[in-house]
Design an enzyme around this catalytic site. Structure first.
Site, short mmCIF file in Angstrom:
data_model
loop_
_atom_site.label_atom_id
_atom_site.label_comp_id
_atom_site.label_asym_id
_atom_site.label_seq_id
_atom_site.Cartn_x
_atom_site.Cartn_y
_atom_site.Cartn_z
N ASN A 210 33.63 28.17 55.05
CA ASN A 210 33.34 29.12 53.99
C ASN A 210 31.82 29.22 53.87
O ASN A 210 31.18 28.36 53.26
CB ASN A 210 33.97 28.62 52.69
CG ASN A 210 33.78 29.58 51.55
OD1 ASN A 210 33.07 30.58 51.67
ND2 ASN A 210 34.40 29.28 50.42
N ARG B 102 36.59 32.02 56.01
CA ARG B 102 36.79 32.84 54.83
C ARG B 102 35.81 34.02 54.92
O ARG B 102 34.61 33.83 55.13
CB ARG B 102 36.49 32.03 53.58
CG ARG B 102 36.59 32.88 52.34
CD ARG B 102 35.93 32.25 51.16
NE ARG B 102 36.06 33.15 50.02
CZ ARG B 102 35.24 33.13 48.99
NH1 ARG B 102 34.24 32.26 48.95
NH2 ARG B 102 35.41 33.96 48.00
N HIS C 80 39.51 37.18 45.38
CA HIS C 80 40.29 35.95 45.14
C HIS C 80 41.70 36.07 45.72
O HIS C 80 42.62 35.36 45.28
CB HIS C 80 40.45 35.65 43.62
CG HIS C 80 39.19 35.26 42.92
ND1 HIS C 80 38.93 35.64 41.62
CD2 HIS C 80 38.13 34.51 43.31
CE1 HIS C 80 37.77 35.15 41.25
NE2 HIS C 80 37.26 34.46 42.26
N LEU D 66 40.95 31.57 36.90
CA LEU D 66 39.87 31.52 35.92
C LEU D 66 38.88 30.43 36.30
O LEU D 66 39.08 29.25 35.98
CB LEU D 66 40.45 31.25 34.52
CG LEU D 66 41.63 32.14 34.07
CD1 LEU D 66 42.13 31.73 32.70
CD2 LEU D 66 41.24 33.62 34.08
N ARG E 221 29.16 36.90 34.60
CA ARG E 221 29.39 38.33 34.85
C ARG E 221 30.04 39.00 33.65
O ARG E 221 30.90 38.41 33.00
CB ARG E 221 30.30 38.51 36.07
CG ARG E 221 29.58 38.28 37.38
CD ARG E 221 30.54 38.36 38.55
NE ARG E 221 30.57 37.10 39.26
CZ ARG E 221 31.49 36.76 40.16
NH1 ARG E 221 32.46 37.59 40.46
NH2 ARG E 221 31.43 35.59 40.76
N GLU F 69 42.64 27.29 48.53
CA GLU F 69 42.30 28.37 49.45
C GLU F 69 42.13 27.86 50.88
O GLU F 69 42.51 28.54 51.83
CB GLU F 69 41.03 29.08 48.96
CG GLU F 69 41.32 29.88 47.69
CD GLU F 69 40.09 30.24 46.87
OE1 GLU F 69 39.69 31.40 46.90
OE2 GLU F 69 39.53 29.35 46.22
P1 ADP Z 1 33.96 28.86 41.11
O1 ADP Z 1 34.69 28.33 42.32
O2 ADP Z 1 34.25 30.28 40.75
O3 ADP Z 1 32.49 28.54 41.06
P2 ADP Z 1 35.58 26.95 39.63
O4 ADP Z 1 36.94 27.41 39.95
O5 ADP Z 1 35.09 25.68 40.25
O6 ADP Z 1 34.52 28.10 39.85
O7 ADP Z 1 35.47 26.82 38.05
C1 ADP Z 1 34.29 26.45 37.42
C2 ADP Z 1 34.51 26.47 35.92
O8 ADP Z 1 35.60 25.59 35.59
C3 ADP Z 1 33.31 25.99 35.14
O9 ADP Z 1 32.95 26.93 34.14
C4 ADP Z 1 33.81 24.73 34.49
O10 ADP Z 1 33.30 24.61 33.19
C5 ADP Z 1 35.28 24.92 34.39
N1 ADP Z 1 35.91 23.60 34.25
C6 ADP Z 1 35.97 22.61 35.15
N2 ADP Z 1 36.54 21.51 34.60
C7 ADP Z 1 36.82 21.82 33.31
C8 ADP Z 1 37.39 21.13 32.18
N3 ADP Z 1 37.79 19.87 32.32
N4 ADP Z 1 37.52 21.80 31.01
C9 ADP Z 1 37.14 23.08 30.89
N5 ADP Z 1 36.58 23.77 31.88
C10 ADP Z 1 36.42 23.17 33.07
#
Ligand code: ADP
Length: 401
Positions: free
Chosen positions: A7, A91, A180, A209, A241, A385
């Protein structure tokens, strides 16, 4: 069969080596700050300690060379020879309208990927660079491209055409693509497996999310609508965003704040979302802490806005599918945020579920979090993924071997 999943971002490279015989991750890691100074590789072999290697990586080719070096290393590696890698799955963010599924990479495919650069100027160039570098270093090894957009190519035209002059679709291919896709596909498939029902007869709303966030309506195993659009900026409020806003805000801001169009889009991508509202962080943990433990009103407002838009989108997709059998939460916040899940689901019970607050405490594990007697099931399913990319790669490569 051993498959390397790649990726490539503009300055980073995430990888996993999977053994498909037993669905095991043999090693995984991340190369960061590629092309910048202080580049760093973090590598972890299964059952071993994480190692960090500081070495200059001027480009993706050097990064991939280092990844292969550590994979065959006597101490921290997991294979004896590079030849043990049977295939590479890449990816790729944008497949435009060319790709409705994963594909074996050849020169024709690369040409089409280059053709899609216009649609994903931040992502596709790095993806292509990663593919080309791998081809140079591992000649003859079959490679597969797995697209973020492909799963959504089943959307009907009335879901992907924007109400703007049709010629812009014909001329510039402006339409909803959605992103996604690999994650939405994986969690909807898992949901059907867990429920023990054929996906062909299920209506599932999948909520990815994370920092980037999107919701998809998966009807009979196919994406029929999704919240991200022409770019990953549309739809839900996200970490930084804005998601969907009135397009007139762009020109209004340009005039009032003396900004260029580019600057406004930059603000909508990087300074908006829950970060923009709260002024605190794009990390939901920080925002929840400020809202719940410090009584920060703007942090609470950011959470409410995020939840409200997600709630409306779930309702809209239930309408689009003529009902819903399961609602699935995945990615960072979806998997780990019981409070946010509760916020979003509150008021949606009319769809046919009751949230089991005890079960909703789960973090990062597959679980059904609605009560036993709920007609509609609410589920948490950690996304995977890399596994999905490896599976598609295995399928396509087996076809030629
Ligand atoms: P991406 O891959 O889009 O960067 P992720 O799927 O890793 O994002 O998600 C990141 C988000 O998940 C962050 O905003 C983080 O705060 C949230 N997150 C991770 N662990 C927790 C938790 N224990 N409680 C609440 N939110 C969480």
């Amino acid at each position: 069969m051993k498959i390397l999943v790649m990726n490539c971002g503009s300055s980073s490279l995430k990888y996993q080596l999977l053994d498909m015989e037993n669905n095991k991750v043999l090693a995984k890691g991340l190369a960061e700050r590629i092309g910048i100074n202080d580049s760093l590789l973090t590598h972890q072999a299964e059952g071993k300690e994480k190692v960090k290697i500081q070495r200059d990586m001027k480009n993706h080719k050097e990064a991939i060379q280092l990844v292969l070096e550590v994979l065959v290393d006597k101490e921290i590696g997991v294979i004896k020879d590079m030849k043990e890698i049977d295939a590479v799955g890449h990816r790729v963010v944008h497949g435009g309208e060319y790709f409705t599924d994963s594909v074996l990479i050849d020169d024709e495919v690369i040409k089409k990927l280059e053709d899609c650069i216009d649609l994903a100027p931040l992502h596709n160039p790095a993806n292509i660079e990663g593919i080309k570098a791998c081809q140079q270093i591992m000649p003859g090894v079959p490679m597969v491209a797995v697209f973020d957009t492909a799963f959504h190519q089943t959307m009907p035209d009335y879901a992907y055409i924007y109400p703007i002059p049709y010629e812009y679709y014909e001329k510039h291919r402006i339409r909803r693509y959605g992103f996604h896709g690999t994650s939405h596909k994986y969690v909807s498939m898992r949901a059907a497996e867990i429920l023990g029902r054929p996906i062909e007869e299920l209506k599932i709303v999948t909520c990815h999310l994370g920092n980037g966030a999107s919701i998809t309506a998966v009807k009979n195993g196919k994406s029929i609508d999704t919240s991200m659009g022409f770019t990953p900026l549309e739809g839900l409020a996200m970490g930084t965003r804005s998601g969907s806003i009135d397009p007139s805000i762009v020109t209004f801001l340009m005039e009032k704040e003396d900004l260029t169009a580019h600057q406004v889009v930059d603000i909508l991508n990087k300074k908006s979302g829950v970060y923009g509202i709260s002024g605190i962080s794009n990390d939901f943990r920080d925002i929840e802490n400020a809202a719940f433990n410090e009584g920060n009103k703007r942090a609470m407002l950011a959470l409410k806005v995020f939840a409200y838009i997600a709630k409306k989108t779930i309702g809209a997709y239930a309408a689009a599918m003529g009902g819903v059998d399961a609602i699935v939460f995945t990615a960072g916040v979806g998997e780990n945020g019981p409070e946010m899940r509760e916020f979003i689901l509150e008021g949606l019970e009319f769809l046919g579920f009751t949230l089991d607050k005890e079960k909703n405490r789960v973090r990062g594990k597959e679980a059904i979090i609605s009560t036993e007697d709920s007609r509609v099931k609410v589920m948490v399913i950690p996304t995977n993924e890399e596994y999905m990319i490896a599976k598609d790669t295995e399928k396509l490569v087996k076809g030629i071997k």
